[in-house]
Design a protein around this motif. Structure first.
Motif, PDB file in Angstrom:
ATOM      1  N   VAL A  28       0.843  -1.202   0.000  1.00 36.48           N
ATOM      2  CA  VAL A  28       0.000   0.000   0.000  1.00 36.48           C
ATOM      3  C   VAL A  28       0.876   1.249   0.000  1.00 36.48           C
ATOM      4  O   VAL A  28       0.622   2.211  -0.751  1.00 36.48           O
ATOM      5  CB  VAL A  28      -0.947  -0.012   1.213  1.00 36.48           C
ATOM      6  CG1 VAL A  28      -1.804   1.252   1.237  1.00 36.48           C
ATOM      7  CG2 VAL A  28      -1.830  -1.249   1.187  1.00 36.48           C
ATOM      8  N   ILE A  29       1.909   1.257   0.846  1.00 35.42           N
ATOM      9  CA  ILE A  29       2.828   2.404   0.893  1.00 35.42           C
ATOM     10  C   ILE A  29       3.447   2.634  -0.475  1.00 35.42           C
ATOM     11  O   ILE A  29       3.514   3.770  -0.973  1.00 35.42           O
ATOM     12  CB  ILE A  29       3.923   2.157   1.947  1.00 35.42           C
ATOM     13  CG1 ILE A  29       3.318   1.980   3.336  1.00 35.42           C
ATOM     14  CG2 ILE A  29       4.936   3.296   1.935  1.00 35.42           C
ATOM     15  CD1 ILE A  29       2.717   3.185   3.934  1.00 35.42           C
ATOM     16  N   LYS A  30       3.907   1.584  -1.093  1.00 35.63           N
ATOM     17  CA  LYS A  30       4.571   1.702  -2.394  1.00 35.63           C
ATOM     18  C   LYS A  30       3.638   2.313  -3.430  1.00 35.63           C
ATOM     19  O   LYS A  30       4.019   3.262  -4.133  1.00 35.63           O
ATOM     20  CB  LYS A  30       5.040   0.324  -2.854  1.00 35.63           C
ATOM     21  CG  LYS A  30       5.580   0.271  -4.283  1.00 35.63           C
ATOM     22  CD  LYS A  30       5.958  -1.136  -4.672  1.00 35.63           C
ATOM     23  CE  LYS A  30       6.408  -1.216  -6.135  1.00 35.63           C
ATOM     24  NZ  LYS A  30       5.324  -0.864  -7.074  1.00 35.63           N
ATOM     25  N   GLU A  31       2.415   1.816  -3.534  1.00 35.88           N
ATOM     26  CA  GLU A  31       1.495   2.299  -4.565  1.00 35.88           C
ATOM     27  C   GLU A  31       1.091   3.747  -4.319  1.00 35.88           C
ATOM     28  O   GLU A  31       1.067   4.566  -5.253  1.00 35.88           O
ATOM     29  CB  GLU A  31       0.255   1.402  -4.613  1.00 35.88           C
ATOM     30  CG  GLU A  31       0.536  -0.061  -4.947  1.00 35.88           C
ATOM     31  CD  GLU A  31       1.071  -0.256  -6.354  1.00 35.88           C
ATOM     32  OE1 GLU A  31       0.966   0.671  -7.174  1.00 35.88           O
ATOM     33  OE2 GLU A  31       1.629  -1.344  -6.624  1.00 35.88           O
ATOM     34  N   LEU A  32       0.791   4.105  -3.078  1.00 35.10           N
ATOM     35  CA  LEU A  32       0.328   5.462  -2.788  1.00 35.10           C
ATOM     36  C   LEU A  32       1.455   6.484  -2.933  1.00 35.10           C
ATOM     37  O   LEU A  32       1.239   7.594  -3.433  1.00 35.10           O
ATOM     38  CB  LEU A  32      -0.263   5.521  -1.374  1.00 35.10           C
ATOM     39  CG  LEU A  32      -1.543   4.714  -1.150  1.00 35.10           C
ATOM     40  CD1 LEU A  32      -2.045   4.892   0.280  1.00 35.10           C
ATOM     41  CD2 LEU A  32      -2.636   5.118  -2.139  1.00 35.10           C
TER      42      LEU A  32
END
Length: 632
Positions: A28-32
């Protein structure tokens, strides 16, 4: 027969896609964060609670979205990055599939607040399990604010298989670092449970690397830069003396995207051949810029595996660039600024006539002039100096010497050797039962002499043949069991150091360090938290004073992260094995016969004489019949 094929509902399809795209909170961190970078943000703030299980929040000051775009962004395959299939081969953005937000919304409760610069009001939209639960205007800053709560609330199986908070937070920090290292012009902050983990100011690439991994790394970096028509390569590689066995920072980036590439890794390491020890690694940060049409990033959901059209040619360019960087470093002499007391050497001027130096001497000096006479004391009766040294006197003195004094040490030597190897006097070696039961021969069958072969193996004769012991692996097994016993019985002692050393860890590894602190204290380390992922080493385990404690701590943390140690037993085993490896006898170290005897006997007193804790063979026996067959 009725038709059985039907289209899956969007909610089910989104959850299937989420299984590939959103594997853990770090995904999630990577995508956002990648979306924030694509939006042109100059400042990105990341906040997590309970390692992302409870809440993940990413705030950026990018261009934001309109009401319609905010709603469409959570639909599958809705993207602003590409318009046709051909755009996949000319990508200039981090994201392009349009699956990330839809996948996140399918397995979490999401709230988005966003506003564009030319709008007075923004919009807030909430979703739960792919369903929109509300959307309305709101006052908010320019940019986007994503809040993801209760990750995998509707997929309990996926939530059940999440690791511990420390492991998941370590994965979050790793994903965060991979993006932060590519964009030094963007300011990043990272908070976990209200505590600041990382604050990175905008600056140069070298400053960003140092801010992430510590100031000590700055002295070990060599610049790499090459421009060709095929690609451009820039970045940094480590000096040969910065090599270490584990925990070396190694990163490849292509067009601003992190990638894993074993083939290019080999190209870098080939440049250090014969310059670093076997099994060690050097840090490197290599950034490739290649035409978008020459690579394919759409081969894996995580986009970390990338295909190159001219892979072999780029391999050669990379090898030459790293070799050139190392060569320049080795050729530059060190500058000595300590010139006090040094002779003044003038610059050579070919137009100036320089007179050759002339010898100077005292013409009035005569070495044959009479001086004070020397008064040497000459012994007239020199025979008295040798009085009593005739053959008969020497023989008489020798015969008067007590026999016990002459052979006492020799008797002790055979007596102690009998204690060690179980000779005919009935004495036995320690661990006899272990030797006989595990190896199939008794102590009486062992030879009291050993031979060291090439500084690596200890060879001794037994009744059944020739026993060969790997000296390093044997010492690892011995020390491992000692450290384990000390931790179980809590008998470890701490040796204070005169000058405390400071050890720095990367933010991604400091999470594991905090978890290991109580166990490190139990084994004998005395560490003080200095803040900023730095610790002061005030004491080390007794017996390890001569070992580089900074590199030892880095190896312990790297081993713990690699093995994913969670329980106390796993952490104990990791600590004991790391310290045993670091303090064990090394290959090439010459051992005396007594040292080899002690090593072999200590090995036979261990619970397992055949294998090291990590499963490597310690010894083998070459049967007598095989030796005879080889000589026939």
């Amino acid at each position: 027969m009725s038709d059985i094929i039907q289209l899956l509902p969007d909610s089910v399809a989104n959850q299937i896609a989420a299984g590939e795209v959103i594997q853990r909170p770090a995904s999630v961190i990577k995508e956002l964060v990648e979306n924030a970078v694509d939006a042109g943000a100059k400042t990105i703030n990341v906040l997590v609670v309970d390692a992302g299980r409870t809440m993940i929040q990413v705030i950026d000051d990018g261009k934001g979205m309109s009401e319609t775009d905010a709603r469409l962004s959570f639909e599958r395959h809705a993207t602003s990055k590409i318009r046709q299939a051909g755009d996949l081969f000319a990508l200039h953005t981090m994201g392009f599939r349009g699956e990330a937000l839809a996948s996140i919304a399918a397995v979490a409760q999401v709230e988005l607040r966003t506003r564009m610069a030319d709008r007075d009001l923004g919009t807030v939209i909430t979703l739960s399990g792919s369903k929109v639960t509300g959307q309305e205007p709101t006052a908010c800053p320019v940019g986007s604010n994503f809040k993801v709560e209760n990750l995998f609330f509707n997929v309990p199986a996926r939530r059940k298989f999440l690791k511990s908070n420390s492991t998941e937070l370590n994965n979050i920090m790793t994903a965060f670092e991979r993006i932060a290292l590519v964009y030094p012009e963007i300011a990043f902050t990272m908070h976990s449970n209200g505590q600041e983990m990382m604050s990175l100011r905008a600056g140069t690439l070298r400053q960003r690397i140092v801010d992430v991994f510590g100031k000590r790394l700055n002295h070990d970096l060599l610049p790499v830069e090459v421009e060709t028509t095929m690609c451009s390569i820039k970045g940094f590689v480590g000096k040969p003396e910065s090599a270490k066995k584990k925990g070396a920072q190694q990163y490849f980036f292509v067009n601003g995207r992190y990638m894993k590439h074993p083939y290019f890794h080999k190209a870098v390491m080939n440049a250090y051949e014969r310059m670093i020890a076997v099994g060690t690694q050097v840090p490197y940060f290599i950034y490739f810029t290649v035409p978008a049409g020459d690579i394919d990033v759409n081969i894996h959901p995580t986009k970390t595996e990338i295909k190159f059209e001219n892979e072999q040619a780029i391999w050669q360019i990379l090898t030459a660039a790293v070799n050139d960087s190392i060569g320049k470093f080795c050729e530059i002499p060190s500058i000595d600024f300590d010139t006090e007391g040094q002779p003044d050497i003038p610059l050579f001027d070919p137009e100036t006539n320089v007179a050759p130096p002339q010898p100077q001497y005292n013409v009035s000096y005569n070495p044959f002039e009479s001086t004070a006479p020397r008064k040497d004391k000459v012994v007239d009766k020199w025979e008295e100096l040798y009085k009593g040294l005739h053959d008969g006197a020497i023989k008489d003195d020798y015969q008067q010497m007590p026999e016990g004094e002459l052979f006492e040490s020799r008797g002790d030597m055979f007596e102690s050797r009998g204690d060690l190897f179980g000779l005919e006097d009935g004495s036995k070696v320690s661990g006899d039962e272990v030797v006989q039961s595990k190896l199939g021969f008794s102590p009486e069958e062992r030879s009291p002499s050993h031979y060291q072969y090439k500084g690596k193996y200890v060879m001794t004769a037994v009744k059944s043949g020739l026993m060969i012991v790997d000296q390093t692996r044997a010492d690892i097994r011995i020390r491992y069991e000692r450290f384990m016993q000390q931790m179980e019985q809590e008998t470890s002692r701490t040796q204070k150091v005169l000058f405390p050393e400071v050890v720095e860890f990367a933010p991604s590894t400091s999470v594991m360090v905090v978890k290991l602190l109580p166990f490190l204290k139990k084994v004998g380390f005395d560490l003080s938290d200095l803040g900023g992922n730095s610790f002061s080493v005030n004491g080390v385990p007794a017996g390890l004073e001569e070992i580089d404690c900074v590199s030892l701590l880095h190896e312990i943390v790297a081993d713990a992260i690699e093995k994913g140690s969670t329980s106390a037993a796993d952490i104990h085993g990791t600590l004991a094995l790391s310290m045993a490896r670091k303090s064990a006898v090394t290959y090439g170290e010459v051992l005396g016969n007594q040292e080899m005897e002690t090593l072999v006997n200590d090995l036979f007193s261990c619970s397992n004489v055949n294998y090291t804790p990590d499963g490597k063979a310690i010894l083998c026996i070459l049967p007598q019949r095989d030796i005879e067959q080889l000589l026939n």
